[in-house]
Design a protein around this motif. Sequence first.
Motif, PDB file in Angstrom:
ATOM      1  N   ASP A  55       0.416   1.511  -5.543  1.00 31.86           N
ATOM      2  CA  ASP A  55      -0.113   2.955  -5.607  1.00 31.86           C
ATOM      3  C   ASP A  55      -1.690   2.976  -5.543  1.00 31.86           C
ATOM      4  OD1 ASP A  55      -0.804   2.246  -8.247  1.00 31.86           O
ATOM      5  OD2 ASP A  55       1.128   3.142  -8.945  1.00 31.86           O
ATOM      6  N   ALA A  56      -2.280   3.678  -5.853  1.00 37.68           N
ATOM      7  CA  ALA A  56      -3.709   3.519  -5.910  1.00 37.68           C
ATOM      8  C   ALA A  56      -4.304   2.806  -7.017  1.00 37.68           C
ATOM      9  CB  ALA A  56      -4.260   5.135  -5.965  1.00 37.68           C
ATOM     10  N   SER A  57      -3.604   2.819  -8.090  1.00 37.80           N
ATOM     11  CA  SER A  57      -4.045   2.113  -9.352  1.00 37.80           C
ATOM     12  C   SER A  57      -3.835   0.605  -9.004  1.00 37.80           C
ATOM     13  CB  SER A  57      -3.172   2.489 -10.614  1.00 37.80           C
ATOM     14  OG  SER A  57      -3.451   1.460 -11.543  1.00 37.80           O
ATOM     15  N   SER A  58      -2.739   0.176  -8.495  1.00 38.20           N
ATOM     16  CA  SER A  58      -2.360  -1.301  -8.218  1.00 38.20           C
ATOM     17  C   SER A  58      -3.312  -1.683  -6.973  1.00 38.20           C
ATOM     18  CB  SER A  58      -0.847  -1.352  -7.866  1.00 38.20           C
ATOM     19  OG  SER A  58      -0.414  -0.856  -6.752  1.00 38.20           O
ATOM     20  N   CYS A 114       0.952  -1.219  -0.067  1.00 42.14           N
ATOM     21  CA  CYS A 114       0.090   0.068  -0.095  1.00 42.14           C
ATOM     22  C   CYS A 114       0.857   1.324  -0.084  1.00 42.14           C
ATOM     23  CB  CYS A 114      -1.066  -0.041   1.235  1.00 42.14           C
ATOM     24  SG  CYS A 114      -0.581  -0.833   2.835  1.00 42.14           S
ATOM     25  N   GLY A 115       1.836   0.979  -0.714  1.00 38.92           N
ATOM     26  CA  GLY A 115       2.717   2.590  -1.027  1.00 38.92           C
ATOM     27  C   GLY A 115       4.043   2.503  -0.337  1.00 38.92           C
ATOM     28  N   GLN A 123      -0.356   4.517   4.909  1.00 34.02           N
ATOM     29  CA  GLN A 123      -0.530   3.289   4.003  1.00 34.02           C
ATOM     30  C   GLN A 123      -1.740   2.563   4.047  1.00 34.02           C
ATOM     31  OE1 GLN A 123       3.253   0.848   3.758  1.00 34.02           O
ATOM     32  NE2 GLN A 123       4.078   2.828   4.966  1.00 34.02           N
TER      33      GLN A 123
END
Length: 240
Positions: free
Chosen positions: A32-35, A26-27, A81
Amino acid sequence: MNCDVGEGVGNEAQLFPLISSCNIACGGHAGDASSMQRVVRLAKKFNVKVGAHPSYPDIKNFGRAAMDIPSEVLIQSIQEQIAALVCILGKENIRLHHIKAHGALYNTIAKNAELAELFLIAVAEYKKNTLIYVPYGSEIGRKAKEHDFSIAYEAFADRNYNTDLSLVSRSHPQALIESPEAVLKHIVRIVKHQKVRTLTDNTVKILAETFCIHSDTPSAFEIVSYLSKELPNQSIRIKK
């Protein structure tokens, strides 16, 4: 069985039909937001329980190097995260099933009581309804139980262990267990006998309710495919 996912390998669609829970980057070390959205939707499709996989904020080293950073910075990073994933889960009407630290953070809170306490402060918001995946015999496991968190003991199906139940360093040529047959033997010994055979050929007590296969292990799909066929023949039951 659980898998660390959303880390850029892209094999989630293969793995998800064969596992019961996943740990989504979670980053902090990847993702990232897309994944996160992509993997969450796959988890929903295959009815895979979703966990957050926070790490030290260290994309450069993929979260595999311990960081000496201020406590408040680490707490804030962990919280941000998890919150990023929870926001996506909310939109998909999925609850957060568990939290599992990644890499160096996972290893550090296993041994360091002070950092284990810090991690629990960071995730306290989720205490009521969320499991913490922890290694057996760890400081994070002990502290979590002291503070009435719900935990599930985790062992690694594709990694070798040292006698102190730490994982063999990835720099060692025998860090990974890549043969599906060897992984099965490793799991069955842990479940049936509550023992793990270490790299030095000792046996040490260990408990496990969930087993992790890393999605970036080269033979990850072959391992989970083999286990899905062979585990039902072993007369053992692993909790989800």
